[in-house]
Design a protein around this motif. Structure first.
Motif, mmCIF file in Angstrom:
data_model
loop_
_atom_site.group_PDB
_atom_site.id
_atom_site.type_symbol
_atom_site.label_atom_id
_atom_site.label_comp_id
_atom_site.label_asym_id
_atom_site.label_seq_id
_atom_site.Cartn_x
_atom_site.Cartn_y
_atom_site.Cartn_z
ATOM 1 N N ASN A 263 -1.379 26.123 -38.813
ATOM 2 C CA ASN A 263 -1.271 27.089 -37.711
ATOM 3 C C ASN A 263 0.137 27.655 -37.571
ATOM 4 O O ASN A 263 0.327 28.766 -37.064
ATOM 5 C CB ASN A 263 -1.700 26.447 -36.394
ATOM 6 N N ALA A 264 1.129 26.884 -38.053
ATOM 7 C CA ALA A 264 2.519 27.340 -37.986
ATOM 8 C C ALA A 264 2.913 28.175 -39.207
ATOM 9 O O ALA A 264 4.064 28.606 -39.324
ATOM 10 C CB ALA A 264 3.453 26.134 -37.860
ATOM 11 N N GLY A 265 1.949 28.401 -40.110
ATOM 12 C CA GLY A 265 2.212 29.257 -41.255
ATOM 13 C C GLY A 265 2.622 28.554 -42.531
ATOM 14 O O GLY A 265 3.115 29.193 -43.474
ATOM 15 N N ASP A 266 2.416 27.243 -42.617
ATOM 16 C CA ASP A 266 2.755 26.484 -43.822
ATOM 17 C C ASP A 266 1.763 26.863 -44.933
ATOM 18 O O ASP A 266 0.602 26.439 -44.916
ATOM 19 C CB ASP A 266 2.691 24.982 -43.518
ATOM 20 N N GLU A 267 2.226 27.633 -45.911
ATOM 21 C CA GLU A 267 1.334 28.143 -46.956
ATOM 22 C C GLU A 267 0.827 27.042 -47.881
ATOM 23 O O GLU A 267 -0.326 27.074 -48.324
ATOM 24 C CB GLU A 267 2.054 29.234 -47.759
ATOM 25 N N LYS A 268 1.687 26.067 -48.190
ATOM 26 C CA LYS A 268 1.243 24.983 -49.065
ATOM 27 C C LYS A 268 0.135 24.174 -48.396
ATOM 28 O O LYS A 268 -0.873 23.838 -49.029
ATOM 29 C CB LYS A 268 2.411 24.067 -49.430
ATOM 30 N N ALA A 269 0.329 23.856 -47.110
ATOM 31 C CA ALA A 269 -0.686 23.079 -46.389
ATOM 32 C C ALA A 269 -2.017 23.818 -46.375
ATOM 33 O O ALA A 269 -3.080 23.225 -46.610
ATOM 34 C CB ALA A 269 -0.215 22.794 -44.966
ATOM 35 N N LYS A 270 -1.967 25.140 -46.136
ATOM 36 C CA LYS A 270 -3.221 25.915 -46.102
ATOM 37 C C LYS A 270 -3.878 25.942 -47.482
ATOM 38 O O LYS A 270 -5.111 25.839 -47.597
ATOM 39 C CB LYS A 270 -2.959 27.348 -45.635
ATOM 40 N N LYS A 271 -3.072 26.042 -48.532
ATOM 41 C CA LYS A 271 -3.622 26.063 -49.890
ATOM 42 C C LYS A 271 -4.365 24.763 -50.208
ATOM 43 O O LYS A 271 -5.460 24.781 -50.783
ATOM 44 C CB LYS A 271 -2.498 26.283 -50.894
ATOM 45 N N ILE A 272 -3.793 23.628 -49.815
ATOM 46 C CA ILE A 272 -4.424 22.333 -50.080
ATOM 47 C C ILE A 272 -5.683 22.176 -49.231
ATOM 48 O O ILE A 272 -6.710 21.680 -49.707
ATOM 49 C CB ILE A 272 -3.440 21.178 -49.816
ATOM 50 N N VAL A 273 -5.635 22.595 -47.969
ATOM 51 C CA VAL A 273 -6.821 22.538 -47.108
ATOM 52 C C VAL A 273 -7.938 23.406 -47.682
ATOM 53 O O VAL A 273 -9.102 22.997 -47.743
ATOM 54 C CB VAL A 273 -6.479 22.972 -45.667
ATOM 55 N N ASP A 274 -7.583 24.611 -48.125
ATOM 56 C CA ASP A 274 -8.584 25.505 -48.706
ATOM 57 C C ASP A 274 -9.187 24.904 -49.977
ATOM 58 O O ASP A 274 -10.389 25.080 -50.256
ATOM 59 C CB ASP A 274 -7.968 26.864 -49.006
ATOM 60 N N ALA A 275 -8.359 24.197 -50.753
ATOM 61 C CA ALA A 275 -8.870 23.543 -51.959
ATOM 62 C C ALA A 275 -9.868 22.449 -51.594
ATOM 63 O O ALA A 275 -10.911 22.288 -52.253
ATOM 64 C CB ALA A 275 -7.714 22.958 -52.768
ATOM 65 N N MET A 276 -9.561 21.694 -50.539
ATOM 66 C CA MET A 276 -10.490 20.652 -50.095
ATOM 67 C C MET A 276 -11.811 21.279 -49.653
ATOM 68 O O MET A 276 -12.897 20.806 -50.033
ATOM 69 C CB MET A 276 -9.887 19.840 -48.944
ATOM 70 N N ILE A 277 -11.746 22.347 -48.863
ATOM 71 C CA ILE A 277 -12.953 23.039 -48.419
ATOM 72 C C ILE A 277 -13.775 23.510 -49.624
ATOM 73 O O ILE A 277 -15.000 23.337 -49.674
ATOM 74 C CB ILE A 277 -12.586 24.246 -47.528
ATOM 75 N N TYR A 278 -13.099 24.083 -50.601
ATOM 76 C CA TYR A 278 -13.749 24.592 -51.814
ATOM 77 C C TYR A 278 -14.530 23.488 -52.530
ATOM 78 O O TYR A 278 -15.702 23.662 -52.882
ATOM 79 C CB TYR A 278 -12.652 25.161 -52.715
ATOM 80 N N HIS A 279 -13.887 22.333 -52.706
ATOM 81 C CA HIS A 279 -14.539 21.241 -53.441
ATOM 82 C C HIS A 279 -15.622 20.555 -52.609
ATOM 83 O O HIS A 279 -16.623 20.099 -53.173
ATOM 84 C CB HIS A 279 -13.490 20.238 -53.920
ATOM 85 N N VAL A 280 -15.436 20.486 -51.301
ATOM 86 C CA VAL A 280 -16.496 19.941 -50.446
ATOM 87 C C VAL A 280 -17.726 20.842 -50.519
ATOM 88 O O VAL A 280 -18.860 20.370 -50.655
ATOM 89 C CB VAL A 280 -16.024 19.792 -48.988
ATOM 90 N N ALA A 281 -17.500 22.141 -50.451
ATOM 91 C CA ALA A 281 -18.616 23.087 -50.521
ATOM 92 C C ALA A 281 -19.358 22.966 -51.855
ATOM 93 O O ALA A 281 -20.598 23.018 -51.902
ATOM 94 C CB ALA A 281 -18.103 24.516 -50.329
ATOM 95 N N LYS A 282 -18.619 22.786 -52.941
ATOM 96 C CA LYS A 282 -19.268 22.585 -54.248
ATOM 97 C C LYS A 282 -20.145 21.338 -54.240
ATOM 98 O O LYS A 282 -21.249 21.335 -54.796
ATOM 99 C CB LYS A 282 -18.215 22.456 -55.347
ATOM 100 N N SER A 283 -19.653 20.282 -53.613
ATOM 101 C CA SER A 283 -20.430 19.035 -53.559
ATOM 102 C C SER A 283 -21.698 19.211 -52.736
ATOM 103 O O SER A 283 -22.759 18.686 -53.088
ATOM 104 C CB SER A 283 -19.566 17.913 -52.966
ATOM 105 N N ILE A 284 -21.595 19.962 -51.631
ATOM 106 C CA ILE A 284 -22.774 20.224 -50.806
ATOM 107 C C ILE A 284 -23.792 21.038 -51.597
ATOM 108 O O ILE A 284 -24.984 20.724 -51.630
ATOM 109 C CB ILE A 284 -22.375 20.963 -49.510
ATOM 110 N N ALA A 285 -23.308 22.086 -52.261
ATOM 111 C CA ALA A 285 -24.210 22.930 -53.034
ATOM 112 C C ALA A 285 -24.872 22.147 -54.166
ATOM 113 O O ALA A 285 -26.051 22.367 -54.479
ATOM 114 C CB ALA A 285 -23.436 24.120 -53.600
ATOM 115 N N ALA A 286 -24.131 21.221 -54.776
ATOM 116 C CA ALA A 286 -24.697 20.406 -55.860
ATOM 117 C C ALA A 286 -25.873 19.574 -55.370
ATOM 118 O O ALA A 286 -26.858 19.382 -56.098
ATOM 119 C CB ALA A 286 -23.619 19.505 -56.446
ATOM 120 N N GLN A 287 -25.809 19.085 -54.134
ATOM 121 C CA GLN A 287 -26.928 18.312 -53.599
ATOM 122 C C GLN A 287 -28.146 19.199 -53.365
ATOM 123 O O GLN A 287 -29.278 18.702 -53.295
ATOM 124 C CB GLN A 287 -26.522 17.611 -52.295
#
Length: 354
Positions: A263-287
């Motif tokens: 929320n404070a604009g940390d780009e690295k933190a957002k990139k890692i969070v987005d990567a986690m979301i991406y891989h979680v979504a892949k796991s959901i879709a795989a099921q």
């Protein structure tokens, strides 16, 4: 029916008292790292934690007239879901297990306290080792390493049942994908009341999580093991613990801190969070493939589901498959109490650990 519920965690012991379905007391006992450093193993903490539970009950002015004491289940051998009466074999297996987790203390504390109360029974329910995998899900690319089931069984099954009840249906009649977002992340396919596929959320499978690396490039991991730089304990810490997952990338496993940084604009933190979301979504879709796309609903649960951004981004990515329902947080204390109550009322039969 008065029920005592005990949920030991790595740095806390959560307890609650229920009268039937009504919670009349709840408390979380914190344990400092300095306190726990006095004990070589988790099992060595038994007397210490049991006494703290009894002390808090006394402070609350509650009498020891429980019909049942139920603890969170630990790292036992694989078993099917349900409520189990604590027996000597269970306690022996917990004490001699090659793996160790604070939840192992649940059945031991429950049994010890119940033994001091006339007519009181001790239980565990839906421990992390619940194994209902279908045959295909057990097979990996090597016969030396079959897939195993270690996941957030208690909260996932509780939330699946809650969703079914909210919609006037039975858990046993639905095909659901449930995703628990916590320090570890488990994504499971619940087919008509049984979890037929789920990632090992403890040590090396599935999406990246705050304290789990998830699935890693296998050959690179082998090379790391033989690099001569690390011993086995250190390499395992890269897979599960504070040196893995988001914690390794960002230096913290506290998702509230990560949210503030994003929320404070940390780009690295957002990139890692987005990567986690991406891989979680892949796991959901795989099921979704497990059900051939015939999914009645997707449930997102666990503490991280409180973060609106993550819940919304996951929904965007997977809602094409089935309606997404957010059941943020977890109430393992209530889930345990309801399982014990179902046995006491004869609505469910306690299973025997063998």
């Amino acid at each position: 029916m008065k029920i005592l519920v005990i949920n030991p965690g790595s740095t806390s012991t959560k307890i609650a008292v229920f009268e039937d379905e009504k919670q009349i007391f709840k408390h979380s006992i914190s344990h400092s790292l300095e306190e726990l450093a006095d004990y070589k193993t988790v099992i060595d903490q038994l007397d210490f934690r049991r006494q703290l539970v009894l002390d808090e009950i006394a402070k609350a002015g509650l009498s020891l007239d429980f019909a049942a004491v139920i603890g969170r289940g630990g790292l036992l051998k694989p078993l099917e879901g349900g409520t189990y009466e604590v027996n000597e074999l269970m306690k022996q297996d917990i004490r001699t297990s090659t793996h160790s987790h604070a939840s192992d203390l649940g059945c031991l504390i429950a049994s010890d306290i119940a033994a001091t109360i006339d007519g009181c029974r001790s239980f565990i329910a839906d421990p992390v080792v619940v194994d209902e995998l279908c045959d295909e899900a057990r097979i990996s690319g090597s016969p030396l390493m079959p897939r195993i089931s270690i996941w957030h069984a208690l909260n996932q099954k509780a939330m699946a049942r809650r969703f079914a009840k909210d919609n006037g249906k039975r858990y046993e009649d639905l095909n659901l994908i449930v995703c628990h977002l916590g320090g570890g992340i488990s994504v499971a396919a619940h087919k008509e009341g049984r979890c037929i596929d789920v990632n090992n959320a403890l040590d090396g499978e599935g999406p990246m999580a705050p304290e789990r690396a998830g699935t890693l490039p296998a050959a690179d991991l082998v090379r790391l093991c033989f690099s001569g730089k690390y011993d086995m304990k250190k390499v395992l810490s890269f897979i599960s613990g504070k040196e893995s997952g988001m914690s390794a990338h960002l230096g913290t496993n506290d998702m509230r801190e990560v949210e503030n940084r994003v929320n404070a604009g940390d780009e690295k933190a957002k990139k890692i969070v987005d990567a986690m979301i991406y891989h979680v979504a892949k796991s959901i879709a795989a099921q979704g493939a497990v059900f051939c796309g015939k999914v009645d609903g997707i449930i997102i649960t666990g503490g991280i589901a409180h973060w609106k951004y993550i819940a919304e981004e996951l929904t965007k990515r997977v809602s094409y498959l089935a309606p997404v329902h957010i059941y943020a947080g977890e109430d393992e204390l209530e889930a345990l109490a309801l399982n014990a109550l179902a046995v006491l009322h004869g609505e469910q039969t306690a299973k025997e650990y063998k």
